[in-house]
Design a protein around this motif. Structure first.
Motif, PDB file in Angstrom:
ATOM      1  N   LEU A 179      38.191  19.235 111.130  1.00 23.77           N
ATOM      2  CA  LEU A 179      38.720  18.407 110.039  1.00 23.77           C
ATOM      3  C   LEU A 179      37.606  17.618 109.363  1.00 23.77           C
ATOM      4  O   LEU A 179      37.562  17.489 108.136  1.00 23.77           O
ATOM      5  CB  LEU A 179      39.774  17.442 110.582  1.00 23.77           C
ATOM      6  CG  LEU A 179      41.090  18.043 111.086  1.00 23.77           C
ATOM      7  CD1 LEU A 179      42.008  16.932 111.582  1.00 23.77           C
ATOM      8  CD2 LEU A 179      41.774  18.865 110.005  1.00 23.77           C
ATOM      9  N   PHE A 180      36.692  17.077 110.167  1.00 22.94           N
ATOM     10  CA  PHE A 180      35.600  16.259 109.651  1.00 22.94           C
ATOM     11  C   PHE A 180      34.704  17.062 108.705  1.00 22.94           C
ATOM     12  O   PHE A 180      34.396  16.631 107.592  1.00 22.94           O
ATOM     13  CB  PHE A 180      34.791  15.698 110.823  1.00 22.94           C
ATOM     14  CG  PHE A 180      33.546  14.970 110.424  1.00 22.94           C
ATOM     15  CD1 PHE A 180      33.612  13.679 109.926  1.00 22.94           C
ATOM     16  CD2 PHE A 180      32.295  15.560 110.554  1.00 22.94           C
ATOM     17  CE1 PHE A 180      32.462  12.993 109.556  1.00 22.94           C
ATOM     18  CE2 PHE A 180      31.143  14.890 110.190  1.00 22.94           C
ATOM     19  CZ  PHE A 180      31.226  13.599 109.688  1.00 22.94           C
ATOM     20  N   VAL A 181      34.262  18.245 109.155  1.00 28.39           N
ATOM     21  CA  VAL A 181      33.357  19.059 108.336  1.00 28.39           C
ATOM     22  C   VAL A 181      34.066  19.550 107.080  1.00 28.39           C
ATOM     23  O   VAL A 181      33.480  19.583 105.993  1.00 28.39           O
ATOM     24  CB  VAL A 181      32.797  20.234 109.159  1.00 28.39           C
ATOM     25  CG1 VAL A 181      31.955  21.154 108.273  1.00 28.39           C
ATOM     26  CG2 VAL A 181      31.957  19.718 110.318  1.00 28.39           C
ATOM     27  N   ALA A 182      35.344  19.919 107.195  1.00 28.04           N
ATOM     28  CA  ALA A 182      36.104  20.356 106.016  1.00 28.04           C
ATOM     29  C   ALA A 182      36.218  19.221 105.005  1.00 28.04           C
ATOM     30  O   ALA A 182      36.131  19.440 103.786  1.00 28.04           O
ATOM     31  CB  ALA A 182      37.495  20.839 106.430  1.00 28.04           C
ATOM     32  N   ALA A 183      36.391  18.000 105.476  1.00 22.09           N
ATOM     33  CA  ALA A 183      36.461  16.850 104.572  1.00 22.09           C
ATOM     34  C   ALA A 183      35.112  16.583 103.918  1.00 22.09           C
ATOM     35  O   ALA A 183      35.047  16.223 102.739  1.00 22.09           O
ATOM     36  CB  ALA A 183      36.944  15.615 105.336  1.00 22.09           C
ATOM     37  N   LYS A 184      34.038  16.758 104.675  1.00 21.65           N
ATOM     38  CA  LYS A 184      32.696  16.578 104.108  1.00 21.65           C
ATOM     39  C   LYS A 184      32.433  17.599 103.004  1.00 21.65           C
ATOM     40  O   LYS A 184      31.662  17.337 102.069  1.00 21.65           O
ATOM     41  CB  LYS A 184      31.642  16.720 105.195  1.00 21.65           C
ATOM     42  CG  LYS A 184      31.713  15.659 106.297  1.00 21.65           C
ATOM     43  CD  LYS A 184      31.266  14.295 105.826  1.00 21.65           C
ATOM     44  CE  LYS A 184      29.760  14.214 105.711  1.00 21.65           C
ATOM     45  NZ  LYS A 184      29.325  12.825 105.373  1.00 21.65           N
ATOM     46  N   ASP A 185      33.083  18.760 103.104  1.00 16.93           N
ATOM     47  CA  ASP A 185      32.924  19.805 102.090  1.00 16.93           C
ATOM     48  C   ASP A 185      33.972  19.705 100.985  1.00 16.93           C
ATOM     49  O   ASP A 185      34.147  20.639 100.200  1.00 16.93           O
ATOM     50  CB  ASP A 185      33.038  21.188 102.749  1.00 16.93           C
ATOM     51  CG  ASP A 185      31.807  21.524 103.569  1.00 16.93           C
ATOM     52  OD1 ASP A 185      30.785  20.826 103.429  1.00 16.93           O
ATOM     53  OD2 ASP A 185      31.877  22.480 104.364  1.00 16.93           O
ATOM     54  N   ASP A 186      34.715  18.590 100.947  1.00 16.95           N
ATOM     55  CA  ASP A 186      35.732  18.339  99.917  1.00 16.95           C
ATOM     56  C   ASP A 186      36.936  19.266 100.010  1.00 16.95           C
ATOM     57  O   ASP A 186      37.648  19.473  99.023  1.00 16.95           O
ATOM     58  CB  ASP A 186      35.124  18.441  98.509  1.00 16.95           C
ATOM     59  CG  ASP A 186      34.090  17.367  98.248  1.00 16.95           C
ATOM     60  OD1 ASP A 186      34.245  16.249  98.780  1.00 16.95           O
ATOM     61  OD2 ASP A 186      33.104  17.645  97.532  1.00 16.95           O
ATOM     62  N   ARG A 202      39.284  12.659 101.661  1.00 20.01           N
ATOM     63  CA  ARG A 202      38.043  11.959 102.001  1.00 20.01           C
ATOM     64  C   ARG A 202      38.149  11.082 103.235  1.00 20.01           C
ATOM     65  O   ARG A 202      37.154  10.858 103.926  1.00 20.01           O
ATOM     66  CB  ARG A 202      37.603  11.103 100.804  1.00 20.01           C
ATOM     67  CG  ARG A 202      37.092  11.927  99.630  1.00 20.01           C
ATOM     68  CD  ARG A 202      36.840  11.077  98.412  1.00 20.01           C
ATOM     69  NE  ARG A 202      36.548  11.892  97.236  1.00 20.01           N
ATOM     70  CZ  ARG A 202      36.754  11.514  95.990  1.00 20.01           C
ATOM     71  NH1 ARG A 202      37.272  10.308  95.740  1.00 20.01           N
ATOM     72  NH2 ARG A 202      36.453  12.310  94.987  1.00 20.01           N
ATOM     73  N   PHE A 203      39.345  10.580 103.527  1.00 17.08           N
ATOM     74  CA  PHE A 203      39.462   9.674 104.665  1.00 17.08           C
ATOM     75  C   PHE A 203      39.098  10.372 105.978  1.00 17.08           C
ATOM     76  O   PHE A 203      38.703   9.730 106.951  1.00 17.08           O
ATOM     77  CB  PHE A 203      40.863   9.065 104.742  1.00 17.08           C
ATOM     78  CG  PHE A 203      41.934   9.988 105.262  1.00 17.08           C
ATOM     79  CD1 PHE A 203      42.242  10.036 106.624  1.00 17.08           C
ATOM     80  CD2 PHE A 203      42.654  10.805 104.402  1.00 17.08           C
ATOM     81  CE1 PHE A 203      43.233  10.868 107.107  1.00 17.08           C
ATOM     82  CE2 PHE A 203      43.645  11.646 104.875  1.00 17.08           C
ATOM     83  CZ  PHE A 203      43.935  11.691 106.234  1.00 17.08           C
ATOM     84  N   LEU A 204      39.191  11.712 106.008  1.00 13.60           N
ATOM     85  CA  LEU A 204      38.862  12.455 107.222  1.00 13.60           C
ATOM     86  C   LEU A 204      37.363  12.680 107.383  1.00 13.60           C
ATOM     87  O   LEU A 204      36.912  13.202 108.402  1.00 13.60           O
ATOM     88  CB  LEU A 204      39.577  13.809 107.220  1.00 13.60           C
ATOM     89  CG  LEU A 204      41.103  13.756 107.347  1.00 13.60           C
ATOM     90  CD1 LEU A 204      41.704  15.144 107.137  1.00 13.60           C
ATOM     91  CD2 LEU A 204      41.507  13.209 108.712  1.00 13.60           C
ATOM     92  N   SER A 205      36.559  12.290 106.388  1.00 12.15           N
ATOM     93  CA  SER A 205      35.105  12.496 106.450  1.00 12.15           C
ATOM     94  C   SER A 205      34.366  11.301 107.032  1.00 12.15           C
ATOM     95  O   SER A 205      33.144  11.295 107.084  1.00 12.15           O
ATOM     96  CB  SER A 205      34.560  12.794 105.047  1.00 12.15           C
ATOM     97  OG  SER A 205      34.689  11.647 104.204  1.00 12.15           O
ATOM     98  N   ARG A 206      35.102  10.278 107.457  1.00 16.92           N
ATOM     99  CA  ARG A 206      34.452   9.088 107.994  1.00 16.92           C
ATOM    100  C   ARG A 206      34.125   9.261 109.477  1.00 16.92           C
ATOM    101  O   ARG A 206      34.893   9.844 110.227  1.00 16.92           O
ATOM    102  CB  ARG A 206      35.351   7.873 107.812  1.00 16.92           C
ATOM    103  CG  ARG A 206      35.701   7.579 106.347  1.00 16.92           C
ATOM    104  CD  ARG A 206      36.749   6.494 106.249  1.00 16.92           C
ATOM    105  NE  ARG A 206      37.281   6.376 104.895  1.00 16.92           N
ATOM    106  CZ  ARG A 206      38.505   5.976 104.605  1.00 16.92           C
ATOM    107  NH1 ARG A 206      39.332   5.640 105.577  1.00 16.92           N
ATOM    108  NH2 ARG A 206      38.908   5.898 103.356  1.00 16.92           N
ATOM    109  N   ALA A 207      32.974   8.730 109.876  1.00 13.05           N
ATOM    110  CA  ALA A 207      32.570   8.730 111.285  1.00 13.05           C
ATOM    111  C   ALA A 207      32.071   7.340 111.644  1.00 13.05           C
ATOM    112  O   ALA A 207      31.549   6.611 110.792  1.00 13.05           O
ATOM    113  CB  ALA A 207      31.476   9.764 111.533  1.00 13.05           C
TER     114      ALA A 207
END
Length: 481
Positions: free
Chosen positions: A314-321, A325-330
């Motif tokens: 989920l994180f990497v998919a969010a980083k790739d748009d 966007r809320f799933l790209s936070r770490a």
């Protein structure tokens, strides 16, 4: 973001050694599934069918492992393997569905783990039932959120714990194999050779084992999913192959030696974990306790690895748009907490649903396998696409013939798995895929882009039609959970 606001500071990426990544592959594959193998196989086939089934699964999954190794080397810029390869080969929307399928499969695996632990303890605490009683769901929920708090502390710490637990859980499985070899009864083994009358044709017997072989091999892609953390890119492929070969030998051995202890009809009726019942027959009651303790250690270790992989996709998919966007936070420890939280919430919901299922154990196991089939099929197709188009092979032609053979075999194998899963689990998968499309819509709107292109409209229409058909089939009793 305003002009005066600084971009969010990214946490440094934690780097993992090949040994640690191999441990994550082994740790994610050697979980609860291995402890179910005697009963699941005995319900479908005998020794001969098991040997054929493991040969097919072994060759097929080895080809898939080679695919992940090849793609890690040929496409080093692509992280979070399963999702990234589907996107690169077939577009953003199928890449999104691949991410959702893989994530949901990992989350369903986490549900299965809790059901299995509670079912195991339920042998001595009847109130836990088969792992789907109210008490079992309550205790599982406490464990779920306890693990969430542990993992959010840091990926490096979780990976180290996983490596320690991996060693601890392999030992009782090897002891089981050795004890069963010493107690093996040649006459019983011979009687179990051809299977029982209820098992059907040899083709049906082998096909009936395919979902469980997929389940136990889930995690073979673990190093690829976590590739952004590899110290050296080549370690991704090496960890995949080394981890696969190690567990393949273990899984096949557990299945085959069990046929030498009890008639397959008796094995087929054992309470899960059936490894405990087999060892109980071989060495006495302490064998069942030994297996149960090993199972709990094994499951907790695999739970850690699968939680990390689910959140990572989920994180990497969010980083790739491709996700909101809320799933790209770490956090500062490089843990994608929102993705981890979304996974925990999904697992919590499914745990509650298991209370209404007539067979929560097999539902969670089979649906875990079924959800990952389309992502695996797309990865195999992408590898085949690369050799057909000669993408990267014009610059580096070495290995083209080998990779062509691997791509064809992996594609045929994963297509066969979808056939073996059957219509029921395909429809249940659509019930998860279709609602998840909302996340894709959110991501596109955040970017101010058109929600669906022409081809994507067709794909989402198929997903919705499949979901509606699945819901109607459930309502009318055509399929059951």
């Amino acid at each position: 973001m305003t002009a005066t606001q600084a971009p969010p500071q990214q946490a440094p990426t934690v780097k993992l050694s090949m040994l640690t990544m191999t441990g994550m592959v082994v740790g994610s594959m050697v979980g609860a599934g291995v402890f179910t193998l005697p009963r699941r196989f005995a319900q479908e086939t005998g020794v001969a069918g098991s040997l054929i089934a493991w040969s097919i699964a072994g060759v097929g999954m080895l080809m898939l492992a080679f695919v992940f190794q090849t793609l890690a080397n040929r496409k080093p810029e692509l992280d979070a393997g399963v999702y990234a390869y589907a996107k690169a080969g077939f577009g953003q929307f199928l890449g999104f569905y691949s991410a959702i399928g893989y994530w949901a499969s990992a989350a369903m695996g986490l549900v299965f783990y809790w059901v299995f632990i509670m079912s195991t303890i339920g042998a001595v605490v009847p109130a836990l039932g088969e792992g789907d009683s109210i008490l079992a769901i309550g205790i599982s929920s406490l464990g779920l959120w306890g693990f969430f708090l542990l993992i959010r502390r840091g990926i490096k710490e979780a990976a180290v714990i996983n490596r320690i637990v991996t060693v601890a859980k392999i030992v009782p499985i090897i002891v089981f194999i050795l004890l069963c070899l010493f107690a093996l009864k040649p006459q019983v083994f011979a009687e179990n050779w051809g299977g029982a009358d209820y098992a059907g044709s040899l083709f049906d017997q082998v096909t009936g084992t395919m979902l469980v072989t997929v389940f136990v091999f889930l995690g073979v892609e673990g190093a690829s999913v976590y590739s952004r953390h590899a110290k050296r890119r080549a370690d991704v492929g090496r960890a995949t192959i080394l981890g696969f070969l190690s567990v393949f030998a273990i899984f096949a051995s557990v299945t085959i030696v069990s046929y030498g202890i009890l008639p397959m009809g008796e094995i087929a009726k054992l309470r899960q974990p059936s490894m405990g019942g087999v060892l109980n027959a071989a060495v006495g009651p302490w064998g069942a306790w030994f297996v149960s303790i090993g199972l709990i250690v094994s499951v907790l270790g695999a739970y850690l690895a699968w939680s990390l992989m689910a959140a990572e996709v989920l994180f990497v998919a969010a980083k790739d748009d491709d996700m909101p966007r809320f799933l790209s936070r770490a956090n500062k420890a490089d843990v994608p907490v929102p993705a981890l939280l979304m996974t925990a919430i999904f697992v919590q919901v499914i745990l509650i649903i298991t209370y209404f299922s007539h067979d929560a154990f097999n539902l969670a196991l089979d649906l875990t396998s079924a959800l990952t089939l389309i992502p695996f099929f797309l990865v195999a197709c992408y590898a085949l696409k690369l050799v057909i188009t000669k993408n990267t092979y014009r610059e580096t032609p070495r290995g083209w013939g080998r990779d062509t053979t691997i791509g064809i075999l992996a594609t045929v194998y994963t297509a066969y798995l979808i056939f073996a899963a059957g219509l029921t689990f395909v429809l249940l998968s659509f019930i998860i895929y279709a609602p998840a499309t909302v996340l894709f819509i959110m991501a596109r709107r955040e970017q101010g882009r058109r929600v669906f292109t022409g081809r994507e409209v067709i794909i989402v229409a198929i997903a919705i039609l499949g979901a509606v058909t699945g819901i109607v089939a459930l309502a009318l009793g055509w399929i059951t959970i």
